[in-house]
Design an enzyme around this catalytic site. Sequence first.
Site, mmCIF file in Angstrom:
data_model
loop_
_atom_site.group_PDB
_atom_site.id
_atom_site.type_symbol
_atom_site.label_atom_id
_atom_site.label_comp_id
_atom_site.label_asym_id
_atom_site.label_seq_id
_atom_site.Cartn_x
_atom_site.Cartn_y
_atom_site.Cartn_z
ATOM 1 N N GLU A 299 2.238 58.074 80.872
ATOM 2 C CA GLU A 299 1.053 58.906 81.075
ATOM 3 C C GLU A 299 1.366 60.335 80.643
ATOM 4 O O GLU A 299 2.394 60.603 80.020
ATOM 5 C CB GLU A 299 0.620 58.859 82.547
ATOM 6 C CG GLU A 299 1.703 59.294 83.516
ATOM 7 C CD GLU A 299 1.336 59.067 84.973
ATOM 8 O OE1 GLU A 299 0.225 58.600 85.245
ATOM 9 O OE2 GLU A 299 2.173 59.364 85.838
ATOM 10 N N ASP B 205 1.883 69.037 87.612
ATOM 11 C CA ASP B 205 1.528 68.688 86.229
ATOM 12 C C ASP B 205 1.350 69.920 85.348
ATOM 13 O O ASP B 205 0.307 70.100 84.703
ATOM 14 C CB ASP B 205 0.234 67.864 86.194
ATOM 15 C CG ASP B 205 0.289 66.645 87.097
ATOM 16 O OD1 ASP B 205 1.344 65.986 87.129
ATOM 17 O OD2 ASP B 205 -0.716 66.354 87.773
#
Length: 501
Positions: free
Chosen positions: A176, A8
Amino acid sequence: MLNADWSDPDAVRVGKYFYLTVSTFNRIPGLPVLRSIDLVNWTIIGHALTELEPKDHFSVPRHGGGVWAPALRHHDGKFWIFYPDPDFGIFVVTATDPRGPWSKPHPVKLGKGLIDPCPLWDDDGQTYLIHAWAKSRSGINNRLTLHRMSPDGTSVLDEGRIVVNGDELLGYRTLEGPKLYKRDGWYWIFAPAGGVKYGWQSAFRSRGIWGPYEDRIVLEQGNSPINGPHQGAWVTTAGGEDWFLHFQDRDAYGRVVHLQPMRWRADGWPVMGTDDGTGRGTPVLVYTKPRVDGRVKVTAPATSDEFTGPELGNQWVWQANANSAWWSLRRFPSRLRLVCWPSPDTHDLRLLPNVLGQRLPAETFTATTSMTLSTTTPGARAGLVMLGDTYCWVGLYRDGDRIVLACRTAAKDAPEVDAATPVPVPRGRGPVRLRVTVTSGAVCQFAANVDGHGFVPVGAPFQATPGRWIGATVGLFATGPQHTTPGSAAEFDWFRVRPGS
């Protein structure tokens, strides 16, 4: 460009340097800060998080919990990292120097299921925070919520409003990881959807920050071998080149980071990688690296450690909040000393906080160490481990009145069993040399040299597996039963990683 589990990623450029941070889940220290001049060669310069809170909650491994996808920004002379803990809420830490010290985590919005926050300081002085939702904690997902936020980043100022609802978009699921930007009067949300392994990267734009937003898929796998290319950061070089960093889930190797060229099309939308003519990009496999002034030294995050410094190398992490009593660095000669810390409730290494590890550094590599074990307590043990949902280790074990070379493995949700017949160590406590060789597909072969006459394979090949949201960990450990004799410890002379097999 980072062939290891840097999950991420988010990045910013400040001056001539790019800075990057990633999610670290239950690993501590957390929120590593990496620095690069050219987006290709990176060095770890520190960590923004020394422990997880609540401290007692994270005194044991909370696999799948802890630090999820963060956002890294530079504003008002400070570096800011907003990060989520899906069980507790959204937090912020700040620093004037990215190497630290960083402030203690401050809660911005408390609650379950709040994930993937990102701030935006707008031109008119207003400040905003966007975030996503984890269905496992909140019961909802696939939507993005926007808040007004105090300019000092300490609190949200309203209940929030859903600005993008993936349930209303054809084919969207698991929306997301939003990153919020502004460019030429447009508000942009870069966000992944479709799931970690096989999803894609979308961009959303609106003339007003509250929407309505229109969307486009701007990066997907296409005919490339790079699955799930998404969730990352848009950065611009000093020379005006646009680039996009994103991850690819590679099972035991974790979420490795790729770098894609990015450009703005005539219709005003971004596209990443190779444009197929419709604005949907496909990841490139080879590309000219970003242009920067001067020569750049080839670097990569550290892996080997001779244990000669005053602290452990920045590559090392524990499975939970660390206790300084677990370890020490001896200076003459230089060695890492790991205490055989008593574990009264379990012998399962997945459940012990005091396992010292690091990310798998390449697709193929060899990790070697030299160690001794000093203990009179039966059941005390230490060694070299490959740890995920399953694990295997080779090392020394106190068996009655002797120390033996042991190799043990554990299947998922199962106890340890012998993977090889224990062998007495000729010199008692050691030293012995231990090695794991990792070949393509994360297949591991352990080996040991107990008599100075060369390495001998120990046990059958072991298939490394990922942990909960993280790749496998290669590392060192020392532990013992509840009544371990004081002073019981293992000493590791060095830890050396060599690329290739």
